[in-house]
Enzyme design. Sequence first.
Site, PDB file in Angstrom:
ATOM      1  N   GLU A  16       3.449  -5.954   7.370  1.00  0.00           N
ATOM      2  CA  GLU A  16       2.616  -4.890   7.927  1.00  0.00           C
ATOM      3  C   GLU A  16       2.825  -4.654   9.421  1.00  0.00           C
ATOM      4  O   GLU A  16       2.649  -3.527   9.902  1.00  0.00           O
ATOM      5  CB  GLU A  16       1.132  -5.201   7.677  1.00  0.00           C
ATOM      6  CG  GLU A  16       0.640  -4.919   6.268  1.00  0.00           C
ATOM      7  CD  GLU A  16       0.809  -6.110   5.343  1.00  0.00           C
ATOM      8  OE1 GLU A  16       0.203  -6.110   4.263  1.00  0.00           O
ATOM      9  OE2 GLU A  16       1.566  -7.050   5.692  1.00  0.00           O
ATOM     10  N   GLY A  71       0.234  -5.408   0.498  1.00  0.00           N
ATOM     11  CA  GLY A  71      -0.897  -5.450  -0.418  1.00  0.00           C
ATOM     12  C   GLY A  71      -0.570  -6.059  -1.759  1.00  0.00           C
ATOM     13  O   GLY A  71      -1.452  -6.591  -2.442  1.00  0.00           O
ATOM     14  N   GLU A 107      -0.827  -9.738  -1.158  1.00  0.00           N
ATOM     15  CA  GLU A 107      -2.255 -10.046  -1.022  1.00  0.00           C
ATOM     16  C   GLU A 107      -2.961 -10.036  -2.370  1.00  0.00           C
ATOM     17  O   GLU A 107      -3.865 -10.841  -2.617  1.00  0.00           O
ATOM     18  CB  GLU A 107      -2.898  -9.046  -0.056  1.00  0.00           C
ATOM     19  CG  GLU A 107      -2.449  -9.257   1.387  1.00  0.00           C
ATOM     20  CD  GLU A 107      -2.881  -8.139   2.311  1.00  0.00           C
ATOM     21  OE1 GLU A 107      -3.513  -8.446   3.345  1.00  0.00           O
ATOM     22  OE2 GLU A 107      -2.597  -6.958   2.015  1.00  0.00           O
ATOM     23  N   ALA A 138       0.834  -1.202   0.000  1.00  0.00           N
ATOM     24  CA  ALA A 138       0.000   0.000   0.000  1.00  0.00           C
ATOM     25  C   ALA A 138       0.868   1.250   0.000  1.00  0.00           C
ATOM     26  O   ALA A 138       2.018   1.240   0.449  1.00  0.00           O
ATOM     27  CB  ALA A 138      -0.908   0.002   1.220  1.00  0.00           C
TER      28      ALA A 138
END
Length: 262
Positions: A136, A113, A116, A69
């Site tokens: 994270e 992300g 993911e 992210a």
Amino acid sequence: MNGMVLQNVEYVKKDKLAFITINRPEVRNALNKETLDEIMDAMGRASEDAEVGLVVFTGKGEKSFAAGADINQLKEKSAVDALKPEGMQQVYDKIESFEKPTIAMINGYALGGGCELAMACDIRIASTNAKLGLPELNLSIIPGAGGTQRLARLVGKGKALEMILTGKVIDADEALQYGLVTEVVAPEELQDKVEEVSKKILAKGPLAVQLAKVSVHMGAETDMKTGLMLEKLSQAILFNSEDKNEGTKAFLEKRSAVFQGK
């Protein structure tokens, strides 16, 4: 090949493949809200295009698939933002449930992300320079776009906890060992390998591919009896399809089947 370039995402169609490329190499293809919105736009185009049979996700350049992210946006997030219905988790849910098969072409770093996103795809093929992880917790947050759930389902709870709690980043060979990716090839061979695997999938009946995805993804989330009933009902639909008739006839006639998705 033909396609379109948005501000953060490049959409290119090659034969029956749609390549959705995160186009922010200057920030290692970090995923901000605008990029996620454009991914959704590109998926909508792929969904509506009858010529597209499979979608490939990748990152621009040779260093990064998607490095997580956008931290500049992340630092502004509040509790309310995490609960909104249009976040990264919802985008990845739509990728996982997309009616056409998806492949993550992991050409470098796939962190947070980015990892993911790869896990939301049906198949993950990595280059030898790929690095995958969910770091994270270094920011005192958790993987919030499906990472805590999909990683455990792919590699087992023990390995998932080790990777998430330590923030460990693994290389492509270790990812292959634990089943996080399905194949590892040299960077210069990556796209050819993805196209080779895609060709095998596209040779199958598209309705069967779609229902196989439904049966595996949804069946994995329920008990065995319910999963088997889902499998049986999917098979019932296929038994009544024109493509099943074509597939069996072609096999008996020793020729290649011509499927219509009906």
